[in-house]
Scaffold this motif. Structure first.
Motif, PDB file in Angstrom:
ATOM      1  N   LEU A   1       0.842  -1.012  -0.064  1.00  0.00           N
ATOM      2  CA  LEU A   1       0.027  -0.227   0.096  1.00  0.00           C
ATOM      3  C   LEU A   1       0.911   1.159   0.043  1.00  0.00           C
ATOM      4  O   LEU A   1       1.843   1.515   0.891  1.00  0.00           O
ATOM      5  N   GLU A   2       0.983   1.927  -1.019  1.00  0.00           N
ATOM      6  CA  GLU A   2       1.770   3.113  -1.372  1.00  0.00           C
ATOM      7  C   GLU A   2       1.117   4.300  -1.371  1.00  0.00           C
ATOM      8  O   GLU A   2       0.405   4.400  -2.127  1.00  0.00           O
ATOM      9  N   ILE A   3       1.444   5.287  -0.669  1.00  0.00           N
ATOM     10  CA  ILE A   3       0.838   6.706  -0.391  1.00  0.00           C
ATOM     11  C   ILE A   3       2.249   7.746  -0.704  1.00  0.00           C
ATOM     12  O   ILE A   3       2.909   7.760  -0.202  1.00  0.00           O
ATOM     13  N   ARG A   4       1.796   8.725  -1.815  1.00  0.00           N
ATOM     14  CA  ARG A   4       2.954   9.368  -2.253  1.00  0.00           C
ATOM     15  C   ARG A   4       2.451  10.766  -2.680  1.00  0.00           C
ATOM     16  O   ARG A   4       1.468  11.169  -3.405  1.00  0.00           O
ATOM     17  N   GLY A   5       3.174  11.925  -2.186  1.00  0.00           N
ATOM     18  CA  GLY A   5       3.128  13.202  -2.783  1.00  0.00           C
ATOM     19  C   GLY A   5       4.372  13.415  -3.551  1.00  0.00           C
ATOM     20  O   GLY A   5       5.361  13.170  -3.094  1.00  0.00           O
ATOM     21  N   TYR A   6       4.015  13.812  -4.966  1.00  0.00           N
ATOM     22  CA  TYR A   6       5.423  13.695  -5.506  1.00  0.00           C
ATOM     23  C   TYR A   6       4.996  14.768  -6.889  1.00  0.00           C
ATOM     24  O   TYR A   6       4.043  15.255  -7.363  1.00  0.00           O
ATOM     25  N   SER A   7       6.160  15.638  -6.960  1.00  0.00           N
ATOM     26  CA  SER A   7       6.339  16.264  -8.393  1.00  0.00           C
ATOM     27  C   SER A   7       7.848  16.354  -8.648  1.00  0.00           C
ATOM     28  O   SER A   7       8.687  16.050  -7.671  1.00  0.00           O
ATOM     29  N   SER A   8       8.255  16.470  -9.820  1.00  0.00           N
ATOM     30  CA  SER A   8       9.685  16.483 -10.144  1.00  0.00           C
ATOM     31  C   SER A   8      10.242  17.879  -9.762  1.00  0.00           C
ATOM     32  O   SER A   8      11.236  18.158 -10.217  1.00  0.00           O
ATOM     33  N   SER A   9       9.238  18.904  -9.487  1.00  0.00           N
ATOM     34  CA  SER A   9       9.749  20.259  -9.103  1.00  0.00           C
ATOM     35  C   SER A   9       9.788  20.644  -7.609  1.00  0.00           C
ATOM     36  O   SER A   9       8.615  20.393  -6.999  1.00  0.00           O
ATOM     37  N   SER A  10      10.861  21.309  -7.215  1.00  0.00           N
ATOM     38  CA  SER A  10      10.747  21.374  -5.729  1.00  0.00           C
ATOM     39  C   SER A  10       9.839  22.859  -5.491  1.00  0.00           C
ATOM     40  O   SER A  10       9.772  23.071  -4.339  1.00  0.00           O
TER      41      SER A  10
ATOM     42  N   GLN B   1       7.056  -7.920  -1.313  1.00  0.00           N
ATOM     43  CA  GLN B   1       8.561  -8.030  -1.614  1.00  0.00           C
ATOM     44  C   GLN B   1       9.255  -6.847  -1.202  1.00  0.00           C
ATOM     45  O   GLN B   1      10.479  -6.939  -1.499  1.00  0.00           O
ATOM     46  N   TRP B   2       8.697  -5.779  -0.686  1.00  0.00           N
ATOM     47  CA  TRP B   2       9.325  -4.702  -0.097  1.00  0.00           C
ATOM     48  C   TRP B   2       8.842  -4.289   1.353  1.00  0.00           C
ATOM     49  O   TRP B   2       8.574  -4.916   2.075  1.00  0.00           O
ATOM     50  N   ILE B   3       8.175  -2.802   1.385  1.00  0.00           N
ATOM     51  CA  ILE B   3       7.512  -2.295   2.391  1.00  0.00           C
ATOM     52  C   ILE B   3       5.985  -2.875   2.175  1.00  0.00           C
ATOM     53  O   ILE B   3       5.269  -2.793   1.412  1.00  0.00           O
ATOM     54  N   GLY B   4       5.594  -2.859   3.439  1.00  0.00           N
ATOM     55  CA  GLY B   4       4.060  -3.297   3.731  1.00  0.00           C
ATOM     56  C   GLY B   4       3.342  -1.804   3.276  1.00  0.00           C
ATOM     57  O   GLY B   4       2.719  -1.992   2.139  1.00  0.00           O
ATOM     58  N   LEU B   5       3.298  -0.970   4.245  1.00  0.00           N
ATOM     59  CA  LEU B   5       2.563   0.263   4.123  1.00  0.00           C
ATOM     60  C   LEU B   5       3.559   1.258   4.130  1.00  0.00           C
ATOM     61  O   LEU B   5       4.356   1.600   4.745  1.00  0.00           O
ATOM     62  N   PHE B   6       3.626   2.179   2.969  1.00  0.00           N
ATOM     63  CA  PHE B   6       4.858   3.067   2.560  1.00  0.00           C
ATOM     64  C   PHE B   6       4.017   4.427   2.373  1.00  0.00           C
ATOM     65  O   PHE B   6       3.309   4.597   1.270  1.00  0.00           O
ATOM     66  N   ALA B   7       4.587   5.524   3.007  1.00  0.00           N
ATOM     67  CA  ALA B   7       3.881   6.843   2.733  1.00  0.00           C
ATOM     68  C   ALA B   7       5.135   7.906   2.652  1.00  0.00           C
ATOM     69  O   ALA B   7       6.067   7.812   3.521  1.00  0.00           O
ATOM     70  N   GLU B   8       5.487   8.496   1.750  1.00  0.00           N
ATOM     71  CA  GLU B   8       6.604   9.360   1.410  1.00  0.00           C
ATOM     72  C   GLU B   8       6.311  10.487   0.781  1.00  0.00           C
ATOM     73  O   GLU B   8       5.490  10.659  -0.484  1.00  0.00           O
ATOM     74  N   GLY B   9       6.779  11.686   1.128  1.00  0.00           N
ATOM     75  CA  GLY B   9       6.937  12.843   0.220  1.00  0.00           C
ATOM     76  C   GLY B   9       8.124  12.793  -0.352  1.00  0.00           C
ATOM     77  O   GLY B   9       9.083  12.944  -0.197  1.00  0.00           O
ATOM     78  N   GLY B  10       7.866  12.913  -1.708  1.00  0.00           N
ATOM     79  CA  GLY B  10       8.983  12.924  -2.753  1.00  0.00           C
ATOM     80  C   GLY B  10       9.691  11.623  -2.785  1.00  0.00           C
ATOM     81  O   GLY B  10       9.037  10.604  -2.486  1.00  0.00           O
TER      82      GLY B  10
ATOM     83  N   ALA C   1      10.342  10.999   3.930  1.00  0.00           N
ATOM     84  CA  ALA C   1      10.197  12.315   2.923  1.00  0.00           C
ATOM     85  C   ALA C   1      11.733  12.547   2.455  1.00  0.00           C
ATOM     86  O   ALA C   1      12.587  11.876   2.929  1.00  0.00           O
ATOM     87  N   THR C   2      11.833  13.586   1.496  1.00  0.00           N
ATOM     88  CA  THR C   2      13.271  13.693   1.139  1.00  0.00           C
ATOM     89  C   THR C   2      14.044  14.056   2.132  1.00  0.00           C
ATOM     90  O   THR C   2      13.728  15.286   3.081  1.00  0.00           O
ATOM     91  N   PHE C   3      15.244  13.541   2.258  1.00  0.00           N
ATOM     92  CA  PHE C   3      16.209  13.876   3.294  1.00  0.00           C
ATOM     93  C   PHE C   3      17.096  14.889   2.906  1.00  0.00           C
ATOM     94  O   PHE C   3      17.994  14.598   1.943  1.00  0.00           O
ATOM     95  N   ILE C   4      17.198  16.080   3.620  1.00  0.00           N
ATOM     96  CA  ILE C   4      18.008  17.135   3.199  1.00  0.00           C
ATOM     97  C   ILE C   4      19.077  17.524   4.156  1.00  0.00           C
ATOM     98  O   ILE C   4      19.807  18.450   4.073  1.00  0.00           O
TER      99      ILE C   4
ATOM    100  N   ASN D   1      15.198  14.046  -7.531  1.00  0.00           N
ATOM    101  CA  ASN D   1      14.386  15.154  -7.866  1.00  0.00           C
ATOM    102  C   ASN D   1      12.833  14.513  -7.911  1.00  0.00           C
ATOM    103  O   ASN D   1      11.979  14.965  -8.950  1.00  0.00           O
ATOM    104  N   GLY D   2      12.557  14.284  -6.826  1.00  0.00           N
ATOM    105  CA  GLY D   2      11.101  14.088  -6.334  1.00  0.00           C
ATOM    106  C   GLY D   2      10.736  14.752  -5.227  1.00  0.00           C
ATOM    107  O   GLY D   2      11.452  14.567  -4.060  1.00  0.00           O
TER     108      GLY D   2
END
Length: 697
Positions: free
Chosen positions: A160-169, A191-200, A234-237, A207-208
Motif C-alpha cells: 500500500l503506497e501513499i505518495r506526494g510527488y512532483s519533479s519540481s521542488s 516483496q518490499w515495504i508493507g505500508l509506505f508513505a513518502e513525500g517525494g 520524505a526527502t532527506f536534506i 528530483n522527487g
C-alpha cells in the motif's frame, strides 16, 4: 525511474494528543460496487450491477463522500489507483460489502493500492498483498540492513503506497497528500515495504519532491513483508526541515517482517500508540520494532515491542546491531518513549542515538529525548542493553523506568556496547559525547537464570557527562558489577564516581515475582523504593509527567517512588499497555511448516539443496502451491538465486543450486507462497519456519 504513475497520469504536551484526530466522518455520496462476477459494462451503482475490474474502479472520477466497495470473498490481481480526492469531512472510501473473508487485492509487481497526489481517502476492511516483485538485496555484509540500492524508492513498490510527488521542488498543493486513513486492513507478504508513505523521493538527487500531512494508520495487521511493515519518510536534506507532519500509528499489530516493524522519519508531530511490534528483523540487521529518526515532537507510548531480532547474531557475527524494541535515533528532537513494555528482544529495549551523517549536512543530533515509565524485561539477549545510549544525545533524560535484566551472554566487552545490562552507553569516532540525566530507575539484574553469563548491570565507556541519582540497584545473585571504564564491584565504588549519592541497593521488595510481566514490578507496601525518588521536573524536558506505567497519579506520597510503578495500596493486573488489533484469520489457510536445509555445509562447486513444506491449519500437506525463494550471496548485496517450485503431494517444494560462487554463508529470504489463484489463503502468522542459510567452504 519509478513513478510518478502506473496509470501514466502526468505543542508538545506529555502525551502529544494535541495532534488532531482526523477520523473521517462519512457524508452522503454515491456507492460503487465491484465484484469478481460483475461486468465493466455495468453502471456499478448497485449490488446487482457491479463492475468487475480494478482498472474500471480506478478510472472513475470519484466525488467527496463516494464509496468504492469490493465484494467479500473476491480476489483481484492488479492495482487500485484513484485519481480524485475527497474533501474535509467528506473522504472517499475504499471498503467492502457482503459477507465472508475480506476482499483481496494482490499487486502484481506493483502496489495493491496506490494513492498518488490524492487526499481525503479512507482505506479500510480489505486484504492487501503482493507478488511478482524481486526483493532488494542488502548493503554489503548486511551491516545496516538497508536496501543495497539507496534509490530503491524510485522503482520498488510497497503493498500500500501513499505518495506526494512532483519533479519540481516548487510544488505545493499539487504534490501534497492530506488526510489519509488506513484502518482495519491486512497488509502482508510484500516483496518490499508493507505500508509506505513518502513525500517525494528520499534522495535529493532523484528530483522527487512532496509532502504527506495527517496520516492515520490504525487497527491494521501488517506482517510478512520483506522490508519494513510500516514506513514513512520524505526527502532527506540533512537539516531540521520536515516534509511530513502529523503521523498517527494506533493499535496496529506489526509482526514477522524481515526488517523494521514501524519506522517514521522527516516528520514534525507523530504519535505511535497502542501498537504491538514483534518478531521483526528476520533478515535485515540493525532493525527495530518501533522507532523514529530525524523527527520532532514524537511520542512513542503505550506500546508493546517484543522478540525483535537480527539474523547476524545467530551466525556469531560481531557486527550484529539492534534487533530492539524502541529507538529515538539520528536527529530526534523534543520526543518521548514512555509507558511502553519491551521484552525478549535480541537488542536494546530502547536505544537513543546521535550520529552526524556527514556530507556537509547539519543533521543529526538527538536533543531533549526522554525515556520514562517503561518496563523492560529480558531485553538485550544478544547485544547492547535494555536502555542504550550511543553517541552525543544532548541532553537525554532517563527516569522512572523498571528493568529486569537476565544475563544471557558471556563477557563480550569487545562487542557493540559492551556486555549489556540494564543500561549501556558508548561513543565512537564522530558520534559525540552525551549529556544524560538518569534518575529514579529500578534496575534489577538476574544472573541465576543462565549461570556463567555476564551479569554486569551497567556498562559504559565513561565518555560523556552523566548525572546518576536516586536509582535502585539489585543483583539477585548478590554479586554486583558496574563497568564504567573499568569494573566496579561495590556500591561505594560506584558512588565514588560521583554517582547515586541518594541511590539504594538491595531487594526492592516487589508485589510479584520478577520475570512474570510488568504487574510483578509494582511495589509491596514494605518496599524501600517508596518516596525515595527525586522530583526532577525542573531538570527534565517537559516536566515529570502525571502518571506511572499503570496509570496511577504521581506522586502518591510525599515524594516520587523509584521505578515505573508508583505505590498506591492497590494493584493493577494490567501487563501490556498496547491495544493492537488481533490477527485476522481466514479459512482455509496454509503456511510454511518447515524449511529443511539438506546441505548445511558444502564444498565450493557442490550442489546445495533444501525443501519447503507447506501445510494447512490442520497440519495436512497441501499440493500444487507455487513457492518462490530468493537466495542472498555471502555478502548479502546481491540475489544469487531465484526459483519457484510447486509443492508435491507431500506438500514439499524442492530447490537446488550449484554453489559456484565465493565461500561463506548464503541466506534464504522469507519464502513467498502464492495463493492468489487458489481457494487457500497464505497465513504467514502460522509459519513455523522463516529463513535458513548454508555455508560454502
Amino acid at each position: 525511474m519509478k513513478r510518478p504513475s502506473m496509470l501514466q497520469i502526468t505543542i508538545q504536551s506529555w502525551v502529544l494528543l494535541a495532534l488532531v484526530a482526523f477520523v473521517p466522518t462519512l457524508a452522503s455520496g454515491t456507492a460503487y460496487y465491484v465484484s469478481c462476477t460483475g461486468s465493466d459494462s455495468n453502471n456499478g451503482t448497485s449490488t446487482s450491477t457491479p463492475w468487475a475490474s480494478l482498472s474500471k474502479a480506478s478510472s472513475q472520477a470519484y466525488l467527496p463522500g463516494d464509496q468504492v466497495l469490493l465484494l467479500d470473498g473476491c480476489v483481484w490481481i492488479g492495482t487500485f489507483q484513484p485519481t480524485t480526492s475527497g474533501s474535509s469531512g467528506n473522504p472517499i472510501t475504499l471498503s467492502n460489502y457482503g459477507s465472508g473473508a475480506l476482499p483481496r487485492i494482490v499487486g502484481n509487481n506493483a502496489a495493491a493500492v496506490y494513492l498518488l497526489n490524492v487526499s481525503y481517502w479512507t482505506i479500510q476492511n480489505v486484504d492487501l498483498s503482493q507478488k511478482g516483485q524481486t526483493p532488494q538485496a542488502l548493503d554489503s555484509g548486511n551491516q545496516h540492513g538497508k536496501d543495497s540500492d539507496q534509490h530503491a524508492d524510485t522503482y520498488m513498490w510497497a503493498v500500500l503506497e501513499i505518495r506526494g510527488y512532483s519533479s519540481s521542488s516548487a510544488c505545493t498543493t499539487t504534490c501534497t497528500v492530506n488526510n489519509i486513513t488506513v484502518q482495519n486492513t491486512v497488509i502482508h507478504d510484500g516483496q518490499w515495504i508493507g505500508l509506505f508513505a513518502e513525500g517525494g523521493y528520499y534522495n535529493q538527487k532523484d528530483n522527487g519532491f512532496g509532502y504527506v500531512n495527517n496520516l492515520l494508520v490504525q487497527n491494521n495487521e501488517v506482517r510478512g513483508n520483506q522490508a519494513a511493515g510500516i514506513q514513512t519518510e520524505a526527502t532527506f536534506i540533512g537539516q531540521t526541515n520536515f516534509n511530513d507532519a502529523n503521523m498517527q500509528f494506533l493499535n496496529n499489530y506489526v509482526h514477522d517482517n524481515a526488517g523494521d516493524g514501524i519506522v517514521f522519519s522527516q516528520t514534525n508531530g507523530a504519535l505511535s500508540q497502542g501498537n504491538r511490534t514483534s518478531y521483526n528483523g528476520h533478515v535485515r540487521n540493525a532493525r527495530v520494532g518501533n522507532w523514529t529518526w530525524n523527527a520532532q515532537n514524537v511520542n512513542i507510548q503505550f506500546n508493546e515491542s517484543d522478540h525483535n531480532m537480527t539474523p547476524l547474531s545467530d551466525l556469531g557475527d560481531t557486527h550484529a546491531r539492534d534487533g530492539g524494541g524502541y529507538d529515538m535515533d539520528l536527529g530526534t528532537i523534543d520526543s518521548y518513549v514512555q509507558y511502553n513494555y519491551s521484552h525478549d528482544n535480541y537488542g536494546e529495549g530502547t536505544l537513543i542515538l546521535t550520529w552526524p551523517v556527514g556530507y556537509g549536512y547539519t543533521c543529526c543530533t538527538s536533543e531533549n529525548v526522554t525515556v520514562r515509565y517503561n518496563v523492560y524485561e529480558r531485553d538485550a539477549q544478544k547485544q547492547a542493553g535494555a536502555i542504550t545510549d550511543f553517541g552525543g544525545v544532548v541532553p537525554g533524560y532517563i527516569y522512572g523506568n523498571t528493568c529486569y535484566n537476565v544475563a544471557a551472554r558471556p563477557d563480550s566487552t569487545g562487542a557493540f556496547n559492551g556486555t549489556g545490562g540494564c543500561f549501556t552507553s558508548s561513543i565512537y569516532a564522530k558520534s559525540g559525547s552525551p549529556t544524560l540525566y538518569i534518575y529514579n530507575n529500578n534496575f534489577i539484574s538476574d544472573p541465576t537464570v543462565n549461570p556463567g553469563s555476564d551479569d554486569t548491570i551497567v556498562w559504559g565507556d565513561g565518555s560523556g557527562t552523566f548525572t546518576w541519582n536516586n536509582n535502585s540497584w539489585y543483583d539477585i545473585g548478590g554479586t554486583y558489577d558496574w563497568y564504567w571504564s573499568g569494573d566496579i564491584t561495590t556500591f561505594s565504588g560506584w558512588q565514588a564516581k560521583g554517582f547515586d549519592s541518594a541511590g539504594i541497593t538491595g531487594n526492592p521488595q516487589l508485589h510479584g515475582t520478577v520475570g512474570n510481566g510488568p504487574a510483578a514490578y509494582q511495589l509491596a507496601s514494605s518496599s524501600p523504593l517508596i518516596d525515595k525518588g527525586a522530583n526532577v521536573g525542573s531538570i527534565v524536558y517537559g516536566g515529570m509527567g502525571p502518571r506511572d506505567y499503570f496509570g496511577t497519579l504521581t506522586p502518591q506520597g510525599c515524594c516520587y517512588d523509584i521505578g515505573a510503578a508508583e505505590y498506591s495500596g492497590t494493584y493493577s493486573t494490567m501487563e501490556s499497555p498496547a491495544t493492537p488489533v488481533a490477527h485476522t484469520s481466514f479459512s482455509p489457510s496454509i503456511h510454511v511448516d518447515a524449511i529443511t536445509m539438506n546441505t548445511p555445509s558444502i564444498s565450493k562447486g557442490a550442489t546445495a539443496s533444501w525443501t519447503i513444506t507447506v501445510k494447512d491449519a490442520n497440519g495436512v500437506a497441501v499440493s500444487g502451491v507455487p513457492v518462490t525463494v530468493w537466495l542472498l550471496n555471502q555478502s548479502w548485496n546481491a540475489i544469487d538465486y531465484t526459483a519457484t517450485a510447486t509443492t508435491n503431494s507431500s506438500g514439499v517444494a524442492s530447490f537446488s543450486t550449484n554453489a559456484t560462487s565465493s565461500t561463506g554463508n548464503y541466506f534464504l529470504l522469507l519464502p513467498y507462497v502464492d495463493t492468489s489463484l487458489t481457494s487457500y489463503y497464505y497465513d504467514s502468522y502460522q509459519n513455523r519456519a522463516w529463513t535458513t542459510y548454508f555455508s560454502v567452504h
